[in-house]
Design a protein around this motif. Structure first.
Motif, mmCIF file in Angstrom:
data_model
loop_
_atom_site.group_PDB
_atom_site.id
_atom_site.type_symbol
_atom_site.label_atom_id
_atom_site.label_comp_id
_atom_site.label_asym_id
_atom_site.label_seq_id
_atom_site.Cartn_x
_atom_site.Cartn_y
_atom_site.Cartn_z
ATOM 1 N N SER A 1 14.701 38.601 183.314
ATOM 2 C CA SER A 1 14.521 39.422 182.222
ATOM 3 C C SER A 1 14.160 38.649 181.014
ATOM 4 N N SER A 2 13.183 39.061 180.458
ATOM 5 C CA SER A 2 12.786 38.397 178.989
ATOM 6 C C SER A 2 13.669 39.203 178.077
ATOM 7 N N GLY A 3 13.446 39.078 176.657
ATOM 8 C CA GLY A 3 14.012 39.809 175.710
ATOM 9 C C GLY A 3 15.222 39.195 174.865
ATOM 10 N N ALA A 4 15.884 37.613 175.271
ATOM 11 C CA ALA A 4 16.987 37.315 174.545
ATOM 12 C C ALA A 4 16.659 37.208 173.104
ATOM 13 N N VAL A 5 15.532 36.490 172.628
ATOM 14 C CA VAL A 5 15.000 36.430 171.222
ATOM 15 C C VAL A 5 14.978 37.758 170.770
ATOM 16 N N ALA A 6 14.113 38.589 171.375
ATOM 17 C CA ALA A 6 13.973 39.904 170.675
ATOM 18 C C ALA A 6 15.107 40.669 170.557
ATOM 19 N N CYS A 7 16.006 40.810 171.537
ATOM 20 C CA CYS A 7 17.545 41.284 171.329
ATOM 21 C C CYS A 7 18.447 40.812 170.252
ATOM 22 N N GLY A 8 18.001 39.461 169.916
ATOM 23 C CA GLY A 8 18.947 38.968 169.024
ATOM 24 C C GLY A 8 18.353 39.262 167.476
ATOM 25 N N MET A 9 17.182 39.498 167.472
ATOM 26 C CA MET A 9 16.614 39.832 166.120
ATOM 27 C C MET A 9 17.055 41.069 165.245
ATOM 28 N N GLY A 10 17.684 42.006 165.969
ATOM 29 C CA GLY A 10 18.093 43.163 165.233
ATOM 30 C C GLY A 10 19.507 42.845 164.644
ATOM 31 N N PRO A 11 20.608 42.560 165.395
ATOM 32 C CA PRO A 11 21.743 42.055 164.787
ATOM 33 C C PRO A 11 21.925 40.811 163.972
ATOM 34 N N LEU A 12 20.837 40.211 163.838
ATOM 35 C CA LEU A 12 20.619 38.915 162.601
ATOM 36 C C LEU A 12 19.720 39.365 161.735
ATOM 37 N N GLU A 13 19.407 40.765 161.786
ATOM 38 C CA GLU A 13 18.707 41.206 160.546
ATOM 39 C C GLU A 13 17.293 40.512 160.509
ATOM 40 N N LEU A 14 16.702 40.234 161.483
ATOM 41 C CA LEU A 14 15.446 39.418 161.344
ATOM 42 C C LEU A 14 14.472 40.452 161.519
ATOM 43 N N LEU B 1 26.552 37.542 198.127
ATOM 44 C CA LEU B 1 27.684 38.213 197.540
ATOM 45 C C LEU B 1 27.236 39.693 196.992
ATOM 46 N N LYS B 2 26.211 40.120 197.251
ATOM 47 C CA LYS B 2 25.648 41.432 196.831
ATOM 48 C C LYS B 2 25.666 41.608 195.202
ATOM 49 N N ALA B 3 25.542 40.558 194.527
ATOM 50 C CA ALA B 3 25.325 40.526 192.964
ATOM 51 C C ALA B 3 23.734 40.587 192.896
ATOM 52 N N VAL B 4 23.420 41.012 191.494
ATOM 53 C CA VAL B 4 21.950 41.127 191.124
ATOM 54 C C VAL B 4 21.745 39.977 190.328
ATOM 55 N N PRO B 5 20.948 38.720 190.772
ATOM 56 C CA PRO B 5 20.748 37.571 189.515
ATOM 57 C C PRO B 5 19.791 38.098 188.669
ATOM 58 N N ILE B 6 20.332 37.985 187.397
ATOM 59 C CA ILE B 6 19.676 38.136 186.178
ATOM 60 C C ILE B 6 18.983 36.450 185.468
ATOM 61 N N VAL B 7 17.818 36.310 185.725
ATOM 62 C CA VAL B 7 17.191 35.165 185.430
ATOM 63 C C VAL B 7 16.450 35.100 184.066
ATOM 64 N N ASN B 8 16.814 34.247 183.233
ATOM 65 C CA ASN B 8 16.018 34.174 181.953
ATOM 66 C C ASN B 8 15.987 32.600 181.555
ATOM 67 N N GLU B 9 14.901 32.385 180.842
ATOM 68 C CA GLU B 9 14.601 30.898 180.452
ATOM 69 C C GLU B 9 15.843 30.791 179.314
#
Length: 451
Positions: free
Chosen positions: A133-146, A211-219
């Motif tokens: 999953s990409s998007g960590a930086v992008a998803c933080g932009m809105g709440p930080l008003e960037l 364990l039937k969980a979904v791994p969500i990998v990100n840098e």
């Protein structure tokens, strides 16, 4: 308001403090008086904070309809490797930043729900799914008003630290609709570059799947530095597909597939199958968009990297995720290389952390590439770096072109004293190859070298 007044809404507490109520299914051990509804503080609603979407239990499991017409050039393709992709038992699915956020840079619950719906439908077939999953930086932009994507490292890391939490929260909420758990796996290039740490990451992903969980990998953008980064999550997805022994890789973003130029330009031709580098001649690929770090050039590079590991790749738009995961007849298919590298040689070439450089003369370059010979001291002209025996080092030509990588048999201090000398002129302790052929891997052509 007393507890007695609230008997319709709360079960009476047990005689033993903390005992569970069979009627309510939870423990009530609060005060005898219930506070009146609170009023929000003055600052509430003044910043664009994230509001999680609801957990509404899913009633069906099905692939979302594709957002593409049947007469579109990216639709309706078939090949033997598309069949392999459609039936793959273990897949890696990479989601681009633009597919996870709205126009204001906030996490979009509806988009994540669509993705989770498609992934759950594929898992219902018995497929193991790993999400990059990409998007960590992008998803933080809105709440930080960037308003713009950060360019300095500190702000990028700050935005990522906010975005990673929100992304994980939304992935967990969305998969909870199916009663499924997710696990977050944050990696840096250093994790993949050190063999023991790469194995640890591999074991974590494997155990989550068991364990039937979904791994969500990100840098792990909060700690990764500009010098030690994957560069983009397309490359990370290719390396994860190798680490996880995946049978197929899906690269999903905001484009329907690979065109020979910008699809907005007149005359752009769709490229349905990439069997080898010959199919990429004349293709012009661009860089990333407003929120992403990749772009088509990064996706093509990552697809070729995965194919070098023997993993077929499907490149298409996230809007077509249902059609991609269902029958794989949409987008561009990158065929895997027949002469796939062993797991160790792939890791050495594309993931391992290099500790130095060995410069070779032309004769030595020809010997290790064409003759697949061990590297001897006589062919080395210069040594760079401070490394120990057993470290991985770069092997370069006289012009500085990266030729390959290997596990060196000497530390840098000892090696510096024997370069350029024939084996017969060296003491017995220094007559072994500098890099043995079994621990040396070369790049087959310049198109596959790391960017």
């Amino acid at each position: 308001m007393s507890t007695a007044d609230n008997e319709e809404n709360f079960a009476q507490p047990s005689e033993e403090p903390g005992a569970s109520s069979a009627a309510s299914g939870f423990v009530y051990s609060g005060p005898s008086e219930i506070a009146e509804p609170f009023q929000p503080v003055g600052g509430y609603g003044t910043r664009p904070v994230h509001r999680p979407g609801p957990v509404v239990p899913a009633t069906t499991i099905e692939f979302p309809d594709p957002d593409i017409d049947e007469d579109h050039p990216a639709f309706g393709h078939a090949s033997r490797y598309r069949e392999d992709i459609a039936s793959a038992r273990r897949i890696v699915v990479k989601i681009g930043s633009s597919s996870l956020t709205d126009d204001d840079g906030r996490v979009d619950p509806d988009r994540i729900d669509t993705i989770a719906d498609a992934l759950e439908a594929r898992m219902a077939r018995g497929t193991d799914v790993i999400v990059v999953s990409s998007g960590a930086v992008a998803c933080g932009m809105g709440p930080l008003e960037l308003s713009q994507k950060p360019t300095d490292l500190a702000t990028k890391q700050a935005a990522a630290s906010v975005g990673q939490v929100l992304l994980a929260q939304e992935w967990a909420r969305s998969f909870a609709r199916y009663g499924r758990t997710i696990g977050q796996v944050l990696l840096t290039a250093s994790d993949a570059g050190v063999r023991d740490r790469a194995r640890n990451a591999q074991r974590t992903v494997d155990r989550l799947r068991q364990l039937k969980a979904v791994p969500i990998v990100n840098e792990n953008d909060t700690v990764a530095t500009s010098d030690m980064r994957f560069g983009d999550n397309d490359r990370l997805a290719a390396l994860v597909s190798h680490l996880a022994f995946a049978d197929a890789l899906f690269l999903l973003s905001d484009v329907d597939g690979l065109f020979d130029r910008n699809p907005a330009e007149p005359g752009a031709q769709f490229v349905p199958e990439v069997k080898s580098g010959k199919d990429l001649r004349g293709v012009v690929a661009g860089d990333g968009g407003r929120l992403g770090t990749g772009g088509m050039a990064a996706k093509v590079s990552a697809a070729r990297l995965a194919s070098r590991a023997g993993v077929p790749v499907l490149l298409t738009s996230m809007d077509n995720i249902g059609a991609a995961l269902n029958e794989a007849q949409v987008g561009t298919c990158f065929w895997p290389r027949e002469d796939r590298l062993s797991a160790w040689k792939f890791w050495v070439l594309y993931a391992a952390e290099s500790h130095g450089r060995l410069h070779l003369d032309k004769g030595a370059v020809d010997a290790v590439i064409e003759g697949r010979k061990s590297l001897l001291s006589v062919g080395i002209t210069r040594v760079e770096g401070d490394f120990s025996q057993g470290d991985v080092v770069d092997i370069v030509s006289e012009e500085g072109r990266l030729v390959g990588r290997g596990e060196v048999s000497y530390d840098s201090t000892m090696l510096d004293g024997i370069i350029g000398k024939s084996t017969n002129d060296l003491p017995d302790i220094a007559q072994r190859p500098v890099v043995h052929a079994d621990y040396l891997s070369t790049y087959s052509n310049r198109a596959e070298l790391p960017r």
